[in-house]
Design a protein around this motif. Sequence first.
Motif, PDB file in Angstrom:
ATOM      1  N   UNK A 135      13.317  -4.787  -0.976  1.00  0.00           N
ATOM      2  CA  UNK A 135      13.883  -5.610  -0.255  1.00  0.00           C
ATOM      3  C   UNK A 135      13.269  -6.160   1.027  1.00  0.00           C
ATOM      4  N   UNK A 136      12.626  -5.047   1.663  1.00  0.00           N
ATOM      5  CA  UNK A 136      11.727  -5.238   2.715  1.00  0.00           C
ATOM      6  C   UNK A 136      10.537  -5.879   2.775  1.00  0.00           C
ATOM      7  N   UNK A 137       9.911  -5.435   1.530  1.00  0.00           N
ATOM      8  CA  UNK A 137       8.576  -6.252   1.427  1.00  0.00           C
ATOM      9  C   UNK A 137       8.483  -7.466   0.417  1.00  0.00           C
ATOM     10  N   UNK A 138       9.656  -7.765  -0.075  1.00  0.00           N
ATOM     11  CA  UNK A 138       9.796  -8.846  -0.850  1.00  0.00           C
ATOM     12  C   UNK A 138      10.447 -10.073  -0.105  1.00  0.00           C
ATOM     13  N   UNK A 139      11.562  -9.723   0.530  1.00  0.00           N
ATOM     14  CA  UNK A 139      12.523 -10.693   1.221  1.00  0.00           C
ATOM     15  C   UNK A 139      11.548 -11.556   2.201  1.00  0.00           C
ATOM     16  N   UNK A 140      10.652 -10.957   2.981  1.00  0.00           N
ATOM     17  CA  UNK A 140       9.545 -11.680   4.123  1.00  0.00           C
ATOM     18  C   UNK A 140       8.911 -12.817   3.183  1.00  0.00           C
ATOM     19  N   UNK A 141       8.552 -12.511   2.162  1.00  0.00           N
ATOM     20  CA  UNK A 141       7.639 -13.514   1.437  1.00  0.00           C
ATOM     21  C   UNK A 141       8.081 -14.952   1.375  1.00  0.00           C
ATOM     22  N   UNK A 142       9.501 -15.330   0.847  1.00  0.00           N
ATOM     23  CA  UNK A 142       9.944 -16.385   0.948  1.00  0.00           C
ATOM     24  C   UNK A 142      10.608 -16.903   2.187  1.00  0.00           C
ATOM     25  N   UNK A 200      -0.843 -14.945   7.391  1.00  0.00           N
ATOM     26  CA  UNK A 200       0.465 -13.857   7.556  1.00  0.00           C
ATOM     27  C   UNK A 200       0.942 -13.820   6.056  1.00  0.00           C
ATOM     28  N   UNK A 201       1.007 -14.569   5.034  1.00  0.00           N
ATOM     29  CA  UNK A 201       1.675 -14.761   4.096  1.00  0.00           C
ATOM     30  C   UNK A 201       0.744 -13.701   2.971  1.00  0.00           C
ATOM     31  N   UNK A 202      -0.702 -14.012   3.283  1.00  0.00           N
ATOM     32  CA  UNK A 202      -1.641 -13.128   2.506  1.00  0.00           C
ATOM     33  C   UNK A 202      -1.395 -11.572   2.991  1.00  0.00           C
ATOM     34  N   UNK A 203      -1.316 -11.316   4.135  1.00  0.00           N
ATOM     35  CA  UNK A 203      -0.871  -9.951   4.629  1.00  0.00           C
ATOM     36  C   UNK A 203       0.084  -9.413   4.083  1.00  0.00           C
ATOM     37  N   UNK A 204       1.408 -10.114   4.113  1.00  0.00           N
ATOM     38  CA  UNK A 204       2.506  -9.618   3.622  1.00  0.00           C
ATOM     39  C   UNK A 204       2.406  -9.396   1.823  1.00  0.00           C
ATOM     40  N   UNK A 205       1.713 -10.278   1.188  1.00  0.00           N
ATOM     41  CA  UNK A 205       1.513  -9.827  -0.305  1.00  0.00           C
ATOM     42  C   UNK A 205       0.811  -8.584  -0.377  1.00  0.00           C
ATOM     43  N   UNK A 206      -0.188  -8.565   0.347  1.00  0.00           N
ATOM     44  CA  UNK A 206      -0.758  -7.353   0.393  1.00  0.00           C
ATOM     45  C   UNK A 206      -0.161  -6.086   0.703  1.00  0.00           C
ATOM     46  N   UNK A 207       0.756  -6.203   1.764  1.00  0.00           N
ATOM     47  CA  UNK A 207       1.529  -5.074   1.949  1.00  0.00           C
ATOM     48  C   UNK A 207       2.418  -4.546   0.865  1.00  0.00           C
ATOM     49  N   UNK A 208       2.939  -5.731   0.190  1.00  0.00           N
ATOM     50  CA  UNK A 208       4.022  -5.623  -0.671  1.00  0.00           C
ATOM     51  C   UNK A 208       3.173  -4.761  -1.967  1.00  0.00           C
ATOM     52  N   UNK A 209       1.993  -5.262  -2.030  1.00  0.00           N
ATOM     53  CA  UNK A 209       1.197  -4.678  -3.378  1.00  0.00           C
ATOM     54  C   UNK A 209       1.008  -3.037  -3.040  1.00  0.00           C
ATOM     55  N   UNK A 210       0.540  -2.810  -1.651  1.00  0.00           N
ATOM     56  CA  UNK A 210       0.265  -1.639  -1.270  1.00  0.00           C
ATOM     57  C   UNK A 210       1.540  -0.510  -1.541  1.00  0.00           C
ATOM     58  N   UNK A 211       2.699  -1.101  -1.142  1.00  0.00           N
ATOM     59  CA  UNK A 211       3.894  -0.169  -0.856  1.00  0.00           C
ATOM     60  C   UNK A 211       4.761  -0.310  -2.179  1.00  0.00           C
ATOM     61  N   UNK A 212       4.616  -1.352  -3.122  1.00  0.00           N
ATOM     62  CA  UNK A 212       5.470  -1.423  -4.284  1.00  0.00           C
ATOM     63  C   UNK A 212       4.442  -1.220  -5.465  1.00  0.00           C
ATOM     64  N   UNK A 213       3.350  -0.775  -5.507  1.00  0.00           N
ATOM     65  CA  UNK A 213       2.433  -0.549  -6.582  1.00  0.00           C
ATOM     66  C   UNK A 213       3.248   0.708  -7.415  1.00  0.00           C
TER      67      UNK A 213
END
Length: 222
Positions: A135-142, A200-213
């Motif tokens: 939720x933390x790394x997905x909710x922020x993207x939309x 920032x959206x690019x950074x959020x997507x990168x963080x999501x991949x890094x933490x939810x891989x």
Amino acid sequence: SFTMNTYLFVYDLMQFCGHSWIFTNMIIRFISFGKDSLADTFYSIGLVMRLCQLLSILEILHILIGIDKSHLFPRFLQITERIIVLFVVINSQEEVQGKYIVCVLFFLWNLLDVVRYTYNMLARTGIYYLPLTWLNFSLCIPLYPLSVLAKAFAIWVSLPYFESFGTYSIKLPLPITFSIYFPYVLKMYLLVLFIGMCFIIQNLISERKAHLGTGNIKKKRS
């Protein structure tokens, strides 16, 4: 170190308490008073909201001194966006404070922050609850683009008041007359806001991949 980790936990706890109070207050007021509660959102929770946003400036310092491993520039952009919209735009124009867009903006900010600071607090203690991590790394993207649109709309609504009252517009009697017409500054800032959103959206997507891989999920489960 243990001391720094404890300090960061206390910081996250303070922010969690502040944003949880705001979020709960907004929901209860809306259930109790309906649409009538939207117009005076700023008057009821504005003080706590300003304190929380001022406190968030410490996050830039945390990154600079190395106790927080987040990326500096994206976090700097996010914090300064909120400071500018809250203190320069909303706080300075009483007519804007009663607009419904302020309630929408505060709702989005606090929804994101309640989740983020809950995740951070648990992470400080070594607890990674997978649904909360997702939720933390997905909710922020939309929700982050929605908050940017809300910021832009709040700025746009404020322009007539800055034009009529002349707030922050200055004219200096120098040998060559120099003047700053603040509505033009805000219009230029709108462009900066949307350019920053893409970064920032690019950074959020990168963080999501890094933490939810897949590898990270398995590691946290174990």
